[in-house]
Write a protein that holds these residues in place. Structure first.
Motif, mmCIF file in Angstrom:
data_model
loop_
_atom_site.group_PDB
_atom_site.id
_atom_site.type_symbol
_atom_site.label_atom_id
_atom_site.label_comp_id
_atom_site.label_asym_id
_atom_site.label_seq_id
_atom_site.Cartn_x
_atom_site.Cartn_y
_atom_site.Cartn_z
ATOM 1 N N LEU A 141 14.870 23.596 -7.189
ATOM 2 C CA LEU A 141 15.139 22.470 -6.296
ATOM 3 C C LEU A 141 15.019 22.878 -4.829
ATOM 4 O O LEU A 141 14.514 22.111 -4.002
ATOM 5 C CB LEU A 141 16.534 21.907 -6.578
ATOM 6 C CG LEU A 141 16.695 21.158 -7.907
ATOM 7 C CD1 LEU A 141 18.166 20.880 -8.188
ATOM 8 C CD2 LEU A 141 15.901 19.858 -7.892
ATOM 9 N N THR A 142 15.488 24.084 -4.512
ATOM 10 C CA THR A 142 15.393 24.569 -3.137
ATOM 11 C C THR A 142 13.946 24.670 -2.685
ATOM 12 O O THR A 142 13.576 24.194 -1.599
ATOM 13 C CB THR A 142 16.077 25.950 -3.017
ATOM 14 O OG1 THR A 142 17.479 25.804 -3.266
ATOM 15 C CG2 THR A 142 15.879 26.536 -1.620
ATOM 16 N N GLY A 143 13.100 25.269 -3.509
ATOM 17 C CA GLY A 143 11.695 25.423 -3.152
ATOM 18 C C GLY A 143 10.980 24.091 -3.017
ATOM 19 O O GLY A 143 10.205 23.874 -2.069
ATOM 20 N N SER A 154 13.801 14.636 -12.588
ATOM 21 C CA SER A 154 13.583 15.377 -13.824
ATOM 22 C C SER A 154 14.356 16.689 -13.863
ATOM 23 O O SER A 154 14.475 17.310 -14.915
ATOM 24 C CB SER A 154 12.089 15.657 -14.026
ATOM 25 O OG SER A 154 11.539 16.332 -12.898
ATOM 26 N N ILE A 155 14.895 17.106 -12.712
ATOM 27 C CA ILE A 155 15.754 18.295 -12.671
ATOM 28 C C ILE A 155 17.198 17.901 -12.379
ATOM 29 O O ILE A 155 18.123 18.363 -13.063
ATOM 30 C CB ILE A 155 15.263 19.306 -11.618
ATOM 31 C CG1 ILE A 155 13.848 19.783 -11.934
ATOM 32 C CG2 ILE A 155 16.209 20.514 -11.555
ATOM 33 C CD1 ILE A 155 13.277 20.751 -10.903
ATOM 34 N N THR A 156 17.421 17.043 -11.384
ATOM 35 C CA THR A 156 18.798 16.738 -10.970
ATOM 36 C C THR A 156 19.581 15.985 -12.042
ATOM 37 O O THR A 156 20.754 16.295 -12.288
ATOM 38 C CB THR A 156 18.805 15.921 -9.669
ATOM 39 O OG1 THR A 156 18.018 14.739 -9.833
ATOM 40 C CG2 THR A 156 18.252 16.737 -8.510
ATOM 41 N N LEU A 157 18.956 14.995 -12.684
ATOM 42 C CA LEU A 157 19.703 14.193 -13.664
ATOM 43 C C LEU A 157 20.067 14.993 -14.918
ATOM 44 O O LEU A 157 21.231 14.954 -15.354
ATOM 45 C CB LEU A 157 18.906 12.931 -14.026
ATOM 46 C CG LEU A 157 18.708 11.933 -12.876
ATOM 47 C CD1 LEU A 157 17.975 10.690 -13.353
ATOM 48 C CD2 LEU A 157 20.052 11.543 -12.257
ATOM 49 N N GLY A 204 19.691 9.159 6.897
ATOM 50 C CA GLY A 204 20.049 10.534 7.208
ATOM 51 C C GLY A 204 19.765 11.514 6.092
ATOM 52 O O GLY A 204 19.669 12.719 6.330
ATOM 53 N N MET A 205 19.636 11.027 4.863
ATOM 54 C CA MET A 205 19.356 11.887 3.716
ATOM 55 C C MET A 205 18.770 11.035 2.603
ATOM 56 O O MET A 205 18.714 9.805 2.707
ATOM 57 C CB MET A 205 20.625 12.614 3.254
ATOM 58 C CG MET A 205 21.745 11.705 2.792
ATOM 59 S SD MET A 205 23.249 12.612 2.353
ATOM 60 C CE MET A 205 23.762 13.209 3.957
ATOM 61 N N GLY A 206 18.341 11.693 1.531
ATOM 62 C CA GLY A 206 17.735 10.978 0.417
ATOM 63 C C GLY A 206 18.677 10.880 -0.772
ATOM 64 O O GLY A 206 19.695 11.566 -0.841
ATOM 65 N N TYR A 207 18.308 10.031 -1.718
ATOM 66 C CA TYR A 207 19.132 9.839 -2.908
ATOM 67 C C TYR A 207 19.178 11.097 -3.777
ATOM 68 O O TYR A 207 20.121 11.288 -4.545
ATOM 69 C CB TYR A 207 18.604 8.654 -3.718
ATOM 70 C CG TYR A 207 19.100 7.317 -3.223
ATOM 71 C CD1 TYR A 207 19.991 6.560 -3.968
ATOM 72 C CD2 TYR A 207 18.681 6.805 -1.992
ATOM 73 C CE1 TYR A 207 20.449 5.330 -3.511
ATOM 74 C CE2 TYR A 207 19.131 5.585 -1.519
ATOM 75 C CZ TYR A 207 20.022 4.853 -2.285
ATOM 76 O OH TYR A 207 20.481 3.644 -1.823
ATOM 77 N N GLY A 208 18.182 11.940 -3.660
ATOM 78 C CA GLY A 208 18.205 13.189 -4.412
ATOM 79 C C GLY A 208 19.376 14.069 -4.027
ATOM 80 O O GLY A 208 19.933 14.786 -4.862
ATOM 81 N N ALA A 214 26.277 15.410 -7.116
ATOM 82 C CA ALA A 214 26.894 14.945 -8.358
ATOM 83 C C ALA A 214 26.781 16.017 -9.441
ATOM 84 O O ALA A 214 27.729 16.250 -10.203
ATOM 85 C CB ALA A 214 26.241 13.646 -8.825
ATOM 86 N N ALA A 215 25.631 16.677 -9.501
ATOM 87 C CA ALA A 215 25.444 17.752 -10.477
ATOM 88 C C ALA A 215 26.389 18.917 -10.204
ATOM 89 O O ALA A 215 26.998 19.480 -11.128
ATOM 90 C CB ALA A 215 23.994 18.233 -10.457
#
Length: 283
Positions: A141-143, A154-157, A204-208, A214-215
């Protein structure tokens, strides 16, 4: 085999070596997953317009084989050994001698080192295995966020659900704490997002970012959220100011927040209790 892995040193070495291999795969994920998402969006847009999807070479995480972006040389197995191949090639393509980014061996080395530390810190068992999986997800996710300012669902959820599953039996925290953490993690940044947007008219930020916090809450519990938010905001502010002052980066140029959340989440994973005690001790 299980008895052997129960030895902390053996488990740490095994996890570190396997982490190097996974790090090589994470380089592929970081590079290809955003391209796969973009191709999927283009197909959806074409379908909505009633057009044929754009012709493109099929791209997955497995195919086609990795190759040099400069000359198209296919990367052989001997050229794909984590860290060692990059050093042996002196950071250059074996065919055209174009430079290969140092980020590739760095991702591999960081993944191996953090995997080894997670194994050593938690030992062989659900906590150790879960921590290693969380490390891998956070690195990917960082990269991706650094490159594209995207945090793929597909990664966060799946990371949210995986955290809840690990805490069914209290691996890192109680299940109730994990559920509250997932809800509070999402809603806290969601509230900040809408407050900032209503006040300034800007996002200011995204939903991701909401889903990533949350994760983290699902894995570590709501008790770790204040420290995670504080650490990520502090590091993000320092880096942001540094980019504006030193790199002359414009104030209106967006800076991804996901990497700082991921780093703070891993700090909370390993040393969350100590951080909370130190934080509460100030007051």
């Amino acid at each position: 085999m299980i008895e052997l892995l129960a030895n902390p040193a053996v488990f740490a070495i095994t996890a570190g070596l396997f982490g190097l291999i996974v790090g090589s795969f994470l380089n592929v994920v970081i590079h290809r997953l955003p391209k796969m998402m973009e191709a999927d969006w283009q197909c959806q847009c074409a379908e909505l317009r009633g057009e044929e999807p754009p012709a493109a070479e099929p791209l997955t995480l497995a195919t086609p084989r990795s190759r040099c972006p400069n000359c198209g040389h296919g990367i052989t197995a001997i050229e794909n050994i984590p860290v060692i191949s990059w050093l042996g090639l002196r950071g250059k393509c074996s065919a055209c001698k174009a430079p290969i980014s140092i980020r590739y061996p760095l991702v591999e080395a960081i993944t191996g080192l953090l995997s080894a530390y997670a194994a050593w810190h938690f030992g062989f068992g659900p906590a150790g295995i879960g921590a290693i999986l969380l490390v891998w997800a956070m690195i990917a996710l960082t990269g991706i966020d650094f490159d594209t300012q995207l945090l793929p669902d597909s990664i966060t959820l799946p990371l949210v659900w995986l955290g809840l599953l690990f805490n069914l039996f209290g691996t890192y925290t109680s299940l109730s704490s994990a559920v509250i953490g997932a809800v509070a993690g999402y809603l806290s940044l969601w509230s900040v997002y809408w407050g900032f947007k209503l006040a300034t008219g800007k996002e200011g930020m995204g939903y991701g970012d909401f889903k990533l916090l949350a994760a983290i809450g699902a894995w570590l519990g709501w008790q770790m959220l204040p420290a995670t938010i504080l650490l990520s905001s502090l590091v993000g502010a320092i880096v942001g100011i540094g980019l504006i002052v030193l790199a002359k980066r414009g104030r209106n140029v967006p800076i991804p927040f996901g990497p700082y959340l991921a780093a703070a989440g891993l700090l909370a994973l390993f040393w969350g209790k100590q951080i909370n005690q130190a934080y509460l001790g100030i007051f």
